[in-house]
Structure formats: structure tokens, C-alpha cells
Design an enzyme around this catalytic site. Sequence first.
Site, PDB file in Angstrom:
ATOM      1  N   ASP A 190       0.815  -1.199   0.000  1.00  0.00           N
ATOM      2  CA  ASP A 190       0.000   0.000   0.000  1.00  0.00           C
ATOM      3  C   ASP A 190       0.856   1.259   0.000  1.00  0.00           C
ATOM      4  OD1 ASP A 190      -2.027   1.836   0.240  1.00  0.00           O
ATOM      5  OD2 ASP A 190      -2.385   1.469   2.361  1.00  0.00           O
ATOM      6  N   ASP A 241      -1.649   6.746  -6.247  1.00  0.00           N
ATOM      7  CA  ASP A 241      -1.963   5.744  -5.238  1.00  0.00           C
ATOM      8  C   ASP A 241      -2.206   4.384  -5.880  1.00  0.00           C
ATOM      9  OD1 ASP A 241      -2.596   4.829  -2.567  1.00  0.00           O
ATOM     10  OD2 ASP A 241      -4.696   4.840  -3.174  1.00  0.00           O
TER      11      ASP A 241
END
Length: 480
Positions: free
Chosen positions: A156, A360
Site C-alpha cells: 500500500d 496511489d
Amino acid sequence: MEGKARNHLLLLFSFFFTAAASLQYQTFVLNSLPTPSTLSWPESVSVSESESSLPLPAPDAESSLSLRLHHVDSLSFNRTPEHLFNLRIQRDVLRVKSLTAFAESAVRVPPRNRSRGRANGGFSSSVISGLAQGSGEYFTRLGVGTPPRYVYMVLDTGSDVVWIQCAPCKKCYSQTDPVFDPAKSRSFATVPCRSPLCRKLDSSGCNRRNTCLYQVSYGDGSITVGDFSTETLTFRGTRVARVALGCGHDNEGLFVAAAGLLGLGRGRLSFPTQTGRRFNRKFSYCLVDRSTSAKPSSMVFGDSAVSRTARFTPLLANPKLDTFYYVELVGISVGGAHVRGITASLFKLDPAGNGGVIIDSGTSVTRLTRPAYIALRDAFRAGASSLKRAPDFSLFDTCFDLSGKTEVKVPTVVLHFRGADVSLPATNYLIPVDSSGTFCFAFAGTMSGLSIIGNIQQQGFRVVYDLAASRIGFAPRGCA
């Protein structure tokens, strides 16, 4: 007068026809919703045979490593492609809410001013970070401890702290592999309470043994709490010692079936920051379009992560938040023409830490501030006016009925970053949402000032995070 009116209409028609004809188009070959691949990593300390298709690490394997990535859908069984897609969109909505809340809370309360835990083991504040159920769309398999116990870990870029579920469990969620037991590892070590490493945590505490505790809270109410420690991680035979990680004994909430999370953010405790000296603060990933490619997604750490064909844009610093990767988006083109109404000011990161654009890996659908999205959507609708429209679907308000077709022409879409123009393949902005031939424009608006470039738009590019040079690069066709 009738003749003048007729001539005026003819001129208008001619203008719009000429404008449409002058737009740049590309061929979009229709694909279907992806079917999850079957996981085939054997339980072994050695490099699995299923990873043999990946490029091997450079000869100086100590300073480079490569990983195979899988989409989180691979951990779901007996689900239809439609159900998995709907779950993905639900996760995406949750994640965007969480990232937005994280950014807003950082602006209100800078990290240095967040309270520390009390000596009795309690925490006087919690830090919102990433998201649990939506904490990442991709995971890898790695070994934890000595000897290594192999587990699935979510990767992540929107969070920093590395953590894993640990025995004994006060409360643990169900995971695919046995819960890691630090008592069976020769390399596990707790962190002293007053050590510099413990002080790097935004939310830390101390237990009665005077060792460091950590706590990470997520935007959906999920939480992980436990001992802050150091441990050896093993990636495809490459060992990385003394990685600071949370050994979570109390993990509650909507977590996926992976054993934990490998934080890839820009913060002080993320994996790239911790291993910066070894891997020269460079990593990259390539996320394949799962509906059109059988190749695995991959991640590389070290100098070999930097592609020669990448186009780079500078990284920006948010003075209030060091986790996210901010870049400068200055415009967007549709059909070869800059979209009027989309200017750099709509994406500006101000001195107070508001606004901006982040890259992201865990967000799927790109979110743009509402005015920018409306301008982009309207330009695309105009350029795709020959396609049959379909009803809205979930968060998508621009959909098309392409049933019975195998390919169509669609306007090109280019993201203009400072110093780097990124021309998107059609599959990166028109995606199937059902099995009936409905395709939707894969962007959405947000009322927040934070815009997010999601992983659908990143598919097929090798996205290079060159932190040593403070830049991010995009290499087209980078998954080869």
C-alpha cells in the site's frame, strides 16, 4: 430570413462536424470482466516455481529484488466477476473516504503534535491511516522471521507502518495462512520504549516491560495494536534484516485475508524509507490489465526499478503529511485537445497542505476535483457522441452500451503532469462493469480538494518511484 437561418445552421453543423473530425481517436478492443487467477505459491522457503517468469534480481542481489504481485480478488473464492467488481467499487469508495479523512486530519493536527501513549500501555490518541478493507488492491507473498514463515502481505502506497498479525491473539481476523508466532523466530526483537525508533511512531505507547507499543487506526473504525518490533523479511530468497514492524495482537475490523500490510508510503517508517540505503530509495511496480493479460503484476526495488523509457514528473512535498506521493497535474487532453476549464489551479497543493494530486496504488478509479471531472466528462461525452449511451452504474455517470461490438473508436485521453505527458491506452479509461456489454468512463468526481490517480489509469505502465531524485516516472508498456 429563412435562408439566413438555414445558412447559420449549416455553418454550425459544419463547425461541429469539423471539430469532431479533427479529434484524435484510438481503437478500443472490447474486453470482459477479469476472472481471478488461481494462486499457486507453494509453502516453501525457497523461491516458488510460480515466480520463475519474473526477471531475476541483478547479480548484486543484495541491492535489488523483484516481487510478483497478485490482485486481492485472487483471495476470493466462488465469486462471479460481477460480484468481485461490485466489491472492488465498494472498497474503492471506502478507501477514498479514508485517504481524504487522513489528509484532512493531518492538516488539522500535524504529526509532531499528536499525543503519545501513556506509560500504562494506553493510547491517548489514534492516528487515521489508509484503510483496512480498502488498504490495498495488490499483495505479495513473503517470508517473516527466521526461519521464514510465508504469508500474504498487502502492499500500500497510501500508508507507512509495516505490520502483521501475531500470536498470541487477543483478537485476530481470519487470514489465509497460520498467524505468525514471534516466539518461533530467532530474529524477532522488541523495540525499547525510549528508543529513537519508537519515537518515529505517530501513536506509540509503553507496556510494563518498557517495550514499545504501536497503534494504527483506520477510517472505517478498524484498528491494529501490538508490539513494535524488528524482524527479518525474506523476498524471493533475498533477506532484509531488522525491518521495523508492528506485531499486532489486537486486529479488529474489515481486514482482507492477508496476514498484514507492507507500507510503501513516503513516511519515516515505510518499507522504502527503512531500506533506502540498501535499495537506493528506488522502487517501481507494473500493474497489468487483468482482463487482457496473463502476465503477473510485479514490483522491483533498487536501481533496476528505474526504466530508461520513463517520463518523470517532480514529487511535491506536503508540509503537513509525509505519507502520500504528491505530483503536479497541470491539464488533461481529450482527443488531442486540451480540455477547457481544467487548469493547474484546480489541483494546487497549498502551503497549508490542502488540495493536491496523489499517485496511489490502492485506489482503483481516479478521482478529480468536481469542476475538473465535469469538464473532462463533458469533453469525453462530446467526443464519444457516436456511441450508444447506457444508464449510470454505481459511481460512474458516463456509460455506454457496446453490446454486440468487438471494437470501437474512442477519443484519446492524456494526463499532463509537470514535465511528463501520460497518454492512456483506451482500456485505462473505458472499463467493463457487467457481462452485458456495458462500459463506463473510469473517472469520478470528488467534493474533496484531494485528487487521486488510481490504479486503473496506471495499468500497463511501469510506475517508478525515484525518491533519491524526488520524482515519479511513467514508462509505457512497462510490464514486458
